[in-house]
Design a protein around this motif. Sequence first.
Motif, short mmCIF file in Angstrom:
data_model
loop_
_atom_site.label_atom_id
_atom_site.label_comp_id
_atom_site.label_asym_id
_atom_site.label_seq_id
_atom_site.Cartn_x
_atom_site.Cartn_y
_atom_site.Cartn_z
N GLY A 138 -13.00 15.79 -25.85
CA GLY A 138 -13.72 16.61 -26.19
C GLY A 138 -14.68 16.62 -26.40
O GLY A 138 -15.66 17.42 -25.10
N VAL A 139 -15.74 15.20 -26.73
CA VAL A 139 -16.79 14.94 -26.95
C VAL A 139 -17.49 15.05 -25.60
O VAL A 139 -18.37 15.52 -24.83
CB VAL A 139 -17.17 14.34 -27.32
CG1 VAL A 139 -18.53 13.76 -27.11
CG2 VAL A 139 -17.18 14.60 -29.13
N GLY B 257 -17.07 18.20 -22.52
CA GLY B 257 -17.97 18.25 -23.15
C GLY B 257 -18.72 18.12 -22.42
O GLY B 257 -20.10 19.33 -22.12
N TYR B 258 -19.92 17.11 -22.61
CA TYR B 258 -20.56 16.35 -22.25
C TYR B 258 -20.64 16.59 -20.50
O TYR B 258 -22.05 16.69 -20.54
CB TYR B 258 -20.58 14.94 -22.21
CG TYR B 258 -22.11 14.92 -21.95
CD1 TYR B 258 -23.04 13.99 -22.20
CD2 TYR B 258 -21.76 13.35 -20.18
CE1 TYR B 258 -24.26 13.63 -21.85
CE2 TYR B 258 -22.31 12.43 -19.74
CZ TYR B 258 -23.99 13.04 -20.91
OH TYR B 258 -25.36 12.48 -19.93
N ILE C 8 -19.21 19.39 -18.95
CA ILE C 8 -19.46 20.53 -18.60
C ILE C 8 -20.66 20.95 -18.93
O ILE C 8 -21.38 21.49 -18.20
CB ILE C 8 -18.22 21.30 -19.79
CG1 ILE C 8 -16.46 20.85 -18.88
CG2 ILE C 8 -18.98 22.73 -19.51
CD1 ILE C 8 -16.18 21.81 -19.76
N GLY C 9 -21.50 20.26 -20.08
CA GLY C 9 -22.79 20.84 -20.62
C GLY C 9 -23.81 20.56 -19.17
O GLY C 9 -24.34 20.71 -18.79
#
Length: 134
Positions: A67-68, A71-72, A74-75
């Motif tokens: 998830g991290v 998320g990184y 995508i961000g």
Amino acid sequence: MSDEFFDDEQELMEKAAPAATPKKKAAEAQPSAPAPQDAPRASDAGRREPPPFWMVLAIAVIALVLGVVIGYLIGTSTAYSALQVVQSDEALEAYGDSSSTTDSSEMLPEGHPQLDIKEDGTATVVEGDEADAS
């Protein structure tokens, strides 16, 4: 009306029945061995063992790490895209693209009433004839 598939199945079952009976008789003739004490009971056969606690924690940690990372990624891709848009807008302004005379912050969606925005930040709705003039 006869069903050929059903007839074929019946023939196969009749041929297999005499071959199965000697096995049954041999199994019935042998005395059954007592079941070992360590063998699982019939009532326990339907139950499933839960996974060990360390495995649950390992799965949770893997999910958290994934998830991290996702998320990184995508961000950063979103931030990179926004940075490209800002840089392209700055490049257009630097080359003197004066084709658009209105500021993009003053443009309103289609169907929205026209607004008169003053320098102090207040806005008022433009009435009938004034809206046609602009």
